[in-house]
Design a protein around this motif. Structure first.
Motif, PDB file in Angstrom:
ATOM      1  N   ALA A   8       0.830  -1.214   0.000  1.00 29.50           N
ATOM      2  CA  ALA A   8       0.000   0.000   0.000  1.00 29.50           C
ATOM      3  C   ALA A   8       0.861   1.261   0.000  1.00 29.50           C
ATOM      4  O   ALA A   8       0.440   2.316  -0.466  1.00 29.50           O
ATOM      5  CB  ALA A   8      -0.926  -0.002   1.218  1.00 29.50           C
ATOM      6  N   ARG A   9       2.098   1.137   0.507  1.00 32.08           N
ATOM      7  CA  ARG A   9       2.987   2.303   0.607  1.00 32.08           C
ATOM      8  C   ARG A   9       4.070   2.302  -0.467  1.00 32.08           C
ATOM      9  O   ARG A   9       4.981   3.122  -0.440  1.00 32.08           O
ATOM     10  CB  ARG A   9       3.637   2.326   1.988  1.00 32.08           C
ATOM     11  N   LEU A  10       3.933   1.360  -1.386  1.00 33.99           N
ATOM     12  CA  LEU A  10       4.984   1.158  -2.381  1.00 33.99           C
ATOM     13  C   LEU A  10       5.304   2.400  -3.200  1.00 33.99           C
ATOM     14  O   LEU A  10       6.472   2.774  -3.341  1.00 33.99           O
ATOM     15  CB  LEU A  10       4.548   0.021  -3.310  1.00 33.99           C
ATOM     16  N   TYR A  11       4.275   3.030  -3.719  1.00 30.15           N
ATOM     17  CA  TYR A  11       4.519   4.181  -4.590  1.00 30.15           C
ATOM     18  C   TYR A  11       5.101   5.361  -3.816  1.00 30.15           C
ATOM     19  O   TYR A  11       5.985   6.053  -4.306  1.00 30.15           O
ATOM     20  CB  TYR A  11       3.244   4.588  -5.333  1.00 30.15           C
ATOM     21  N   GLU A  12       4.599   5.544  -2.597  1.00 30.82           N
ATOM     22  CA  GLU A  12       5.154   6.616  -1.759  1.00 30.82           C
ATOM     23  C   GLU A  12       6.613   6.304  -1.420  1.00 30.82           C
ATOM     24  O   GLU A  12       7.456   7.198  -1.366  1.00 30.82           O
ATOM     25  CB  GLU A  12       4.351   6.750  -0.464  1.00 30.82           C
ATOM     26  N   TYR A  13       6.879   5.021  -1.194  1.00 33.01           N
ATOM     27  CA  TYR A  13       8.246   4.600  -0.895  1.00 33.01           C
ATOM     28  C   TYR A  13       9.159   4.913  -2.076  1.00 33.01           C
ATOM     29  O   TYR A  13      10.233   5.501  -1.914  1.00 33.01           O
ATOM     30  CB  TYR A  13       8.254   3.105  -0.582  1.00 33.01           C
ATOM     31  N   LEU A  14       8.723   4.527  -3.261  1.00 29.63           N
ATOM     32  CA  LEU A  14       9.540   4.736  -4.460  1.00 29.63           C
ATOM     33  C   LEU A  14       9.708   6.221  -4.762  1.00 29.63           C
ATOM     34  O   LEU A  14      10.735   6.646  -5.275  1.00 29.63           O
ATOM     35  CB  LEU A  14       8.911   4.019  -5.656  1.00 29.63           C
ATOM     36  N   ASP A  15       8.683   6.998  -4.448  1.00 27.31           N
ATOM     37  CA  ASP A  15       8.755   8.445  -4.695  1.00 27.31           C
ATOM     38  C   ASP A  15       9.386   9.190  -3.528  1.00 27.31           C
ATOM     39  O   ASP A  15       9.448  10.416  -3.526  1.00 27.31           O
ATOM     40  CB  ASP A  15       7.344   8.996  -4.957  1.00 27.31           C
ATOM     41  N   ARG A  16       9.824   8.437  -2.518  1.00 21.78           N
ATOM     42  CA  ARG A  16      10.459   9.008  -1.323  1.00 21.78           C
ATOM     43  C   ARG A  16       9.581  10.039  -0.632  1.00 21.78           C
ATOM     44  O   ARG A  16      10.035  11.094  -0.204  1.00 21.78           O
ATOM     45  CB  ARG A  16      11.815   9.646  -1.696  1.00 21.78           C
ATOM     46  N   VAL A  40       8.698  -4.460  -5.788  1.00 22.30           N
ATOM     47  CA  VAL A  40       9.322  -3.132  -5.767  1.00 22.30           C
ATOM     48  C   VAL A  40      10.203  -2.933  -6.997  1.00 22.30           C
ATOM     49  O   VAL A  40      10.152  -1.891  -7.643  1.00 22.30           O
ATOM     50  CB  VAL A  40      10.155  -2.932  -4.479  1.00 22.30           C
ATOM     51  N   HIS A  41      10.998  -3.950  -7.316  1.00 23.91           N
ATOM     52  CA  HIS A  41      11.884  -3.831  -8.475  1.00 23.91           C
ATOM     53  C   HIS A  41      11.081  -3.646  -9.750  1.00 23.91           C
ATOM     54  O   HIS A  41      11.419  -2.837 -10.598  1.00 23.91           O
ATOM     55  CB  HIS A  41      12.792  -5.060  -8.595  1.00 23.91           C
ATOM     56  N   PHE A  42       9.989  -4.404  -9.851  1.00 24.63           N
ATOM     57  CA  PHE A  42       9.152  -4.291 -11.030  1.00 24.63           C
ATOM     58  C   PHE A  42       8.523  -2.906 -11.112  1.00 24.63           C
ATOM     59  O   PHE A  42       8.563  -2.250 -12.150  1.00 24.63           O
ATOM     60  CB  PHE A  42       8.054  -5.366 -11.008  1.00 24.63           C
ATOM     61  N   GLU A  43       7.964  -2.455 -10.008  1.00 21.07           N
ATOM     62  CA  GLU A  43       7.287  -1.154  -9.998  1.00 21.07           C
ATOM     63  C   GLU A  43       8.281  -0.015 -10.265  1.00 21.07           C
ATOM     64  O   GLU A  43       7.954   0.940 -10.956  1.00 21.07           O
ATOM     65  CB  GLU A  43       6.586  -0.914  -8.654  1.00 21.07           C
ATOM     66  N   ALA A  44       9.469  -0.141  -9.689  1.00 19.86           N
ATOM     67  CA  ALA A  44      10.472   0.900  -9.887  1.00 19.86           C
ATOM     68  C   ALA A  44      10.856   0.985 -11.358  1.00 19.86           C
ATOM     69  O   ALA A  44      10.962   2.076 -11.933  1.00 19.86           O
ATOM     70  CB  ALA A  44      11.714   0.601  -9.032  1.00 19.86           C
ATOM     71  N   TYR A  45      11.040  -0.184 -11.980  1.00 22.97           N
ATOM     72  CA  TYR A  45      11.383  -0.217 -13.392  1.00 22.97           C
ATOM     73  C   TYR A  45      10.234   0.348 -14.221  1.00 22.97           C
ATOM     74  O   TYR A  45      10.432   1.157 -15.132  1.00 22.97           O
ATOM     75  CB  TYR A  45      11.680  -1.663 -13.804  1.00 22.97           C
ATOM     76  N   PHE A  46       9.034  -0.076 -13.876  1.00 21.97           N
ATOM     77  CA  PHE A  46       7.847   0.354 -14.609  1.00 21.97           C
ATOM     78  C   PHE A  46       7.679   1.873 -14.513  1.00 21.97           C
ATOM     79  O   PHE A  46       7.423   2.545 -15.516  1.00 21.97           O
ATOM     80  CB  PHE A  46       6.624  -0.360 -14.027  1.00 21.97           C
ATOM     81  N   LEU A  47       7.843   2.408 -13.320  1.00 18.86           N
ATOM     82  CA  LEU A  47       7.702   3.859 -13.120  1.00 18.86           C
ATOM     83  C   LEU A  47       8.753   4.621 -13.914  1.00 18.86           C
ATOM     84  O   LEU A  47       8.455   5.661 -14.511  1.00 18.86           O
ATOM     85  CB  LEU A  47       7.848   4.206 -11.633  1.00 18.86           C
TER      86      LEU A  47
END
Ligand SMILES: [Zn+2]
Length: 77
Positions: A8-16, A40-47
């Protein structure tokens, strides 16, 4: 922290955008949870790819095909 809370916090985490305490708890969860780490790795790459698309006029077909293949690969897991 559960997987659900971490995701649930993944995107906020990736966006710091998380506060330091929450960020640390997400990181601690990721350190011992392989499925979430993969996510996380997938989402980070995707973003990152998505941002590249947004700054360019339009996504090249090769990138589109790579993303499609990536999504298909993740679904198989
Ligand atoms: Zn997890």
């Amino acid at each position: 922290m559960t997987c659900e809370e971490a995701v649930a916090r993944l995107y906020e985490y990736l966006d710091r955008e998380l506060d330091p305490g929450t960020r640390r708890r997400v990181r601690q969860h990721l350190a011992r949870c392989r499925p979430c780490t993969d996510k996380v790795h997938f989402e980070a790459y995707f973003l990152a790819q998505l941002r590249r698309c947004l700054v360019s006029e339009r996504a090249p077909a090769s990138l589109y095909r790579r993303l499609e293949a990536l999504v298909a690969a993740v679904r198989v897991k």
